[in-house]
Design an enzyme around this catalytic site. Structure first.
Site, PDB file in Angstrom:
ATOM      1  N   MET A  84      -7.795  -2.778  -0.214  1.00 20.28           N
ATOM      2  CA  MET A  84      -6.872  -2.107   0.717  1.00 20.28           C
ATOM      3  C   MET A  84      -6.014  -3.145   1.452  1.00 20.28           C
ATOM      4  O   MET A  84      -4.797  -2.978   1.585  1.00 20.28           O
ATOM      5  CB  MET A  84      -7.644  -1.264   1.738  1.00 20.28           C
ATOM      6  CG  MET A  84      -8.215   0.029   1.209  1.00 20.28           C
ATOM      7  SD  MET A  84      -6.964   1.216   0.668  1.00 20.28           S
ATOM      8  CE  MET A  84      -6.291   1.797   2.225  1.00 20.28           C
TER       9      MET A  84
ATOM     10  N   ASN B  31     -10.951   2.740   8.608  1.00 17.96           N
ATOM     11  CA  ASN B  31     -11.368   4.097   8.987  1.00 17.96           C
ATOM     12  C   ASN B  31     -12.324   4.000  10.174  1.00 17.96           C
ATOM     13  O   ASN B  31     -13.495   4.361  10.083  1.00 17.96           O
ATOM     14  CB  ASN B  31     -12.098   4.770   7.809  1.00 17.96           C
ATOM     15  CG  ASN B  31     -11.178   5.703   7.041  1.00 17.96           C
ATOM     16  OD1 ASN B  31     -10.162   6.164   7.546  1.00 17.96           O
ATOM     17  ND2 ASN B  31     -11.545   5.969   5.795  1.00 17.96           N
TER      18      ASN B  31
ATOM     19  N   SER C 253      -3.936   6.388   5.182  1.00 17.91           N
ATOM     20  CA  SER C 253      -4.488   7.207   4.098  1.00 17.91           C
ATOM     21  C   SER C 253      -3.698   7.013   2.822  1.00 17.91           C
ATOM     22  O   SER C 253      -2.494   6.770   2.848  1.00 17.91           O
ATOM     23  CB  SER C 253      -4.452   8.684   4.471  1.00 17.91           C
ATOM     24  OG  SER C 253      -4.927   9.442   3.373  1.00 17.91           O
ATOM     25  N   GLY C 254      -4.424   7.143   1.732  1.00 22.26           N
ATOM     26  CA  GLY C 254      -3.759   7.088   0.426  1.00 22.26           C
ATOM     27  C   GLY C 254      -4.492   6.205  -0.560  1.00 22.26           C
ATOM     28  O   GLY C 254      -4.044   6.035  -1.696  1.00 22.26           O
ATOM     29  N   GLY C 255      -5.614   5.653  -0.109  1.00 22.32           N
ATOM     30  CA  GLY C 255      -6.409   4.825  -1.011  1.00 22.32           C
ATOM     31  C   GLY C 255      -5.651   3.575  -1.433  1.00 22.32           C
ATOM     32  O   GLY C 255      -4.643   3.205  -0.810  1.00 22.32           O
TER      33      GLY C 255
ATOM     34  N   LYS D 254      -6.566  10.580  11.948  1.00 18.31           N
ATOM     35  CA  LYS D 254      -6.993  10.206  10.588  1.00 18.31           C
ATOM     36  C   LYS D 254      -8.366  10.811  10.280  1.00 18.31           C
ATOM     37  O   LYS D 254      -8.630  11.259   9.151  1.00 18.31           O
ATOM     38  CB  LYS D 254      -7.053   8.672  10.448  1.00 18.31           C
ATOM     39  CG  LYS D 254      -7.649   8.173   9.130  1.00 18.31           C
ATOM     40  CD  LYS D 254      -6.907   8.709   7.915  1.00 18.31           C
ATOM     41  CE  LYS D 254      -7.218   8.079   6.588  1.00 18.31           C
ATOM     42  NZ  LYS D 254      -8.560   8.036   6.110  1.00 18.31           N
TER      43      LYS D 254
ATOM     44  N   HIS E 242      -7.829  14.340   9.482  1.00 23.66           N
ATOM     45  CA  HIS E 242      -7.244  14.347   8.122  1.00 23.66           C
ATOM     46  C   HIS E 242      -8.372  14.306   7.086  1.00 23.66           C
ATOM     47  O   HIS E 242      -8.393  15.073   6.121  1.00 23.66           O
ATOM     48  CB  HIS E 242      -6.306  13.150   7.958  1.00 23.66           C
ATOM     49  CG  HIS E 242      -5.990  12.786   6.528  1.00 23.66           C
ATOM     50  ND1 HIS E 242      -6.897  12.162   5.692  1.00 23.66           N
ATOM     51  CD2 HIS E 242      -4.883  12.988   5.777  1.00 23.66           C
ATOM     52  CE1 HIS E 242      -6.352  12.001   4.500  1.00 23.66           C
ATOM     53  NE2 HIS E 242      -5.129  12.481   4.519  1.00 23.66           N
ATOM     54  N   ASN E 243      -9.332  13.425   7.300  1.00 23.99           N
ATOM     55  CA  ASN E 243     -10.431  13.312   6.341  1.00 23.99           C
ATOM     56  C   ASN E 243     -11.313  14.558   6.342  1.00 23.99           C
ATOM     57  O   ASN E 243     -11.797  14.985   5.299  1.00 23.99           O
ATOM     58  CB  ASN E 243     -11.278  12.071   6.641  1.00 23.99           C
ATOM     59  CG  ASN E 243     -10.637  10.812   6.079  1.00 23.99           C
ATOM     60  OD1 ASN E 243      -9.423  10.736   5.953  1.00 23.99           O
ATOM     61  ND2 ASN E 243     -11.437   9.823   5.755  1.00 23.99           N
TER      62      ASN E 243
ATOM     63  N   GLU F 115      -9.590  16.932   4.371  1.00 23.92           N
ATOM     64  CA  GLU F 115      -9.759  16.484   2.971  1.00 23.92           C
ATOM     65  C   GLU F 115     -11.093  17.016   2.404  1.00 23.92           C
ATOM     66  O   GLU F 115     -11.140  17.533   1.283  1.00 23.92           O
ATOM     67  CB  GLU F 115      -9.722  14.950   2.969  1.00 23.92           C
ATOM     68  CG  GLU F 115     -10.065  14.242   1.687  1.00 23.92           C
ATOM     69  CD  GLU F 115     -10.084  12.712   1.895  1.00 23.92           C
ATOM     70  OE1 GLU F 115      -9.097  12.155   2.418  1.00 23.92           O
ATOM     71  OE2 GLU F 115     -11.094  12.063   1.538  1.00 23.92           O
TER      72      GLU F 115
ATOM     73  N   LYS G  22     -18.909   8.910   3.265  1.00 22.41           N
ATOM     74  CA  LYS G  22     -19.019   7.699   4.087  1.00 22.41           C
ATOM     75  C   LYS G  22     -19.103   8.028   5.563  1.00 22.41           C
ATOM     76  O   LYS G  22     -19.400   7.162   6.366  1.00 22.41           O
ATOM     77  CB  LYS G  22     -17.834   6.782   3.825  1.00 22.41           C
ATOM     78  CG  LYS G  22     -17.845   6.237   2.422  1.00 22.41           C
ATOM     79  CD  LYS G  22     -16.998   4.988   2.300  1.00 22.41           C
ATOM     80  CE  LYS G  22     -16.588   4.759   0.867  1.00 22.41           C
ATOM     81  NZ  LYS G  22     -15.563   5.745   0.428  1.00 22.41           N
TER      82      LYS G  22
ATOM     83  N   ARG H 121     -29.054  36.306  26.817  1.00 25.95           N
ATOM     84  CA  ARG H 121     -29.166  35.094  27.639  1.00 25.95           C
ATOM     85  C   ARG H 121     -29.495  35.464  29.085  1.00 25.95           C
ATOM     86  O   ARG H 121     -30.280  34.798  29.767  1.00 25.95           O
ATOM     87  CB  ARG H 121     -27.860  34.294  27.598  1.00 25.95           C
ATOM     88  CG  ARG H 121     -27.560  33.680  26.235  1.00 25.95           C
ATOM     89  CD  ARG H 121     -26.202  32.973  26.212  1.00 25.95           C
ATOM     90  NE  ARG H 121     -26.187  31.808  27.062  1.00 25.95           N
ATOM     91  CZ  ARG H 121     -25.388  31.640  28.112  1.00 25.95           C
ATOM     92  NH1 ARG H 121     -24.518  32.586  28.439  1.00 25.95           N
ATOM     93  NH2 ARG H 121     -25.448  30.534  28.828  1.00 25.95           N
TER      94      ARG H 121
HETATM   95  C1  6PG Z   1      -7.788   8.373   2.550  1.00 30.11           C
HETATM   96  C2  6PG Z   1      -9.190   8.800   2.303  1.00 30.11           C
HETATM   97  C3  6PG Z   1     -10.129   7.682   2.440  1.00 30.11           C
HETATM   98  C4  6PG Z   1     -11.427   8.034   1.818  1.00 30.11           C
HETATM   99  C5  6PG Z   1     -12.532   8.246   2.759  1.00 30.11           C
HETATM  100  C6  6PG Z   1     -13.397   9.445   2.558  1.00 30.11           C
HETATM  101  O1  6PG Z   1      -7.223   9.007   3.409  1.00 30.11           O
HETATM  102  O2  6PG Z   1      -7.298   7.460   1.903  1.00 30.11           O
HETATM  103  O3  6PG Z   1      -9.530   9.794   3.203  1.00 30.11           O
HETATM  104  O4  6PG Z   1     -10.184   7.355   3.780  1.00 30.11           O
HETATM  105  O5  6PG Z   1     -11.436   8.582   0.634  1.00 30.11           O
HETATM  106  O6  6PG Z   1     -13.222   7.048   2.670  1.00 30.11           O
HETATM  107  O7  6PG Z   1     -14.454   9.137   1.795  1.00 30.11           O
HETATM  108  P1  6PG Z   1     -15.850   9.856   1.730  1.00 30.11           P
HETATM  109  O8  6PG Z   1     -15.628  11.054   0.871  1.00 30.11           O
HETATM  110  O9  6PG Z   1     -16.694   8.815   1.061  1.00 30.11           O
HETATM  111  O10 6PG Z   1     -16.332  10.155   3.082  1.00 30.11           O
END
Ligand code: 6PG
Length: 482
Positions: A20, A109, A135-137, A189, A192-193, A196, A267, A452
């Site tokens: 990266m 991250n 983001s974007g690998g 971010k 975003h994940n 994802e 992760k 309650r």
């Molecule tokens: C990105 C991805 C990247 C990644 C994470 C999630 O935006 O480029 O989100 O951050 O793929 O590491 O990975 P996990 O699925 O292992 O949690």
């Protein structure tokens, strides 16, 4: 007599030459920036220069002090190392070498509370700290990622134009903007994940349902996803799904997806999103189901122990395969809208709590390209927040309300068919339940409030008059005002 000119200073530096970091450094170099490079193991730095020297001008350094000395002021240092301890270790080594006004960017991250802590610590020392979600690998880092920088607005003035230049562009608009102070960039971010995770789980469920219902081979379903990618669902994740499903394993001749162990890893960013949502009290049920679905897949002893439990025994009969595929497409779209709607609610809640003032429409805009969740329909989200900046619910926006209304019958058919046929579709089902819960006139929460109050005198409010009340459950059951 000739005087030796000092070597020109680098405009930006990158610490961490794993893939990266090196790709991001190459991206800067390709845009004409002179880029200083440093890696703990010097050989790695030399390898990057040897392999990619043609990308532009690099200033490699074997010592951190030499790296810092090679940067123009204010220095811009991008740290691209593993989140957590390794990031703190680099910051600790770097900070004593920096001077007032220098900018440290963490492009990993990182967990947003760490970013808030680091920003405060560096601010005390007169330094700027920018937690930037990227983001974007590997591919994005090299060719244009989506960048979500937080931190002080002043540092964005010195850094933003460079980041915008190397980011992905959609319709000429950069996929990078200043998100907000301190941890805002890493928070966005993280969400975003989380989205994802939800997106991937929903696609997985759509695939699994069609496989069970239609007995279709992965290669046939690859075609379905490729077709879907031409319409409303047009996105990177749908596109790669088609490619993955079309892939044959060279060793066995089977579909690759059939020889991969069905236990999803993670992760931690999805888990962080859910943890933060619990703290904020925001129901991100789509992201939570997706995160738990990965955990269920990896619950090996439990799956083993459940193997012989009774379930649906018959075969799934589908009268009209095309109609079923269309139902699944609509259910996927509606569930996806729910997942994004919830994610944007979480961003709004955190923004209010931390005073970040995040523009949700701008976030959707910078996710249109470069990142993993890039998708056509993000344009629609930006438009929705432009129409109504304080929109309380994305699915209530006219465009999305209509899109969901169009799919709701299909959504119900798919979720009920999944349940009747014993195929798990947790994200589809929970998104529909969330939608129905929001729509409901009355929720059983009233009963929960009464329970309650019964066992803990936790009190309740009445629908017909203001105030807080308690029923004397163990007494004469009359009502008192608290
Ligand atoms: C990105 C991805 C990247 C990644 C994470 C999630 O935006 O480029 O989100 O951050 O793929 O590491 O990975 P996990 O699925 O292992 O949690």
């Amino acid at each position: 007599m000739t005087t030796q000119q000092p070597a020109p200073l680098a405009q930006i530096g990158v610490v961490g030459m794993a893939v990266m970091g090196s790709n991001l450094a190459r991206n800067f170099a390709r845009h004409g920036y002179r880029v200083a490079l440093y890696n703990r193991t010097a050989a790695k730095t030399d390898e990057v220069v040897a392999a990619h020297g043609d990308d532009g001008e690099f200033v490699p350094a074997h010592e951190l002090a030499a790296f810092v000395a090679s940067l123009e002021r204010p220095r811009r240092v991008v740290i691209m190392v593993k989140a957590g301890g390794p990031t703190d270790a680099v910051i600790d080594e770097l900070v004593p070498l920096l001077e007032d006004g220098d900018i440290v960017v963490d492009g990993g991250n990182s967990h947003f509370p760490d970013t808030i802590r680091r920003e405060a610590a560096l601010r005390e020392k007169g330094l700027h700290f920018v937690g930037a979600g990227i983001s974007g690998g590997e591919e994005g880092a090299l060719n244009g990622p989506s960048i979500m920088p937080g931190g002080p607005a002043e540092s964005y003035a010195a850094l933003g134009p460079m980041l915008e230049e190397i980011s992905a562009h959609v319709d000429g608009v950069p996929c990078c903007t200043h998100v907000g102070p301190d941890g805002a960039g890493h928070f966005v971010k993280m969400v975003h994940n989380g989205i994802e995770y939800a997106d991937m789980q929903l696609i997985g469920e759509a695939y699994d349902l069609m496989r069970h219902a239609l007995g279709a081979a992965p290669a046939e379903l690859a075609q379905v996803f490729a077709t879907w990618n031409q319409g409303d669902l047009d996105s990177f994740l749908i596109e790669i799904t088609a490619e993955v499903l079309a892939q044959t394993d060279a060793a066995t001749g089977k579909a690759l997806v059939d020889v991969i162990v069905d236990q999803a890893g993670q992760k931690g960013t999805g888990r962080w999103t859910v943890q933060a949502a619990l703290d904020l009290g925001v129901p991100v049920t789509g992201i939570a189901e997706a995160t738990f679905a990965r955990a269920v897949s990896s619950s090996v002893p439990q799956r083993e122990a459940a193997k012989d439990l009774p379930g649906h025994a018959g075969t799934w009969e589908v009268a009209d395969a095309d109609a079923f595929v269309e139902d699944v497409r609509k259910a996927l779209y509606a569930s996806k809208v729910v997942a994004y709607s919830q994610g944007f609610d979480q961003i709004a809640a955190a923004s209010a709590e931390h005073g970040w003032d995040i523009d949700r429409g701008a976030m959707a805009r910078i996710w249109r390209g470069g990142c993993i969740i890039r998708a056509k329909f993000l344009d629609r989200i930006t438009e929705a927040y432009e129409r109504t900046p304080d929109l309380p619910l994305l699915i209530a926006d006219a465009y999305f309300a209509e899109a969901v209304a169009d799919g709701v019958a299909a959504w119900r058919r798919v979720v009920s068919a999944a349940a009747l046929n014993g195929v798990p579709a947790p994200a589809f089902a929970s998104s529909l339940a969330y939608y129905d819960a929001l729509r409901a006139d009355r929720l059983p929460a009233a009963l929960i409030q009464a329970q309650r109050d019964f066992f803990g005198a936790h009190t309740y409010q009445r629908t017909d008059k203001p105030g807080t009340y308690h029923t004397l459950w163990s007494g004469d059951r009359s009502e008192t005002q608290a």
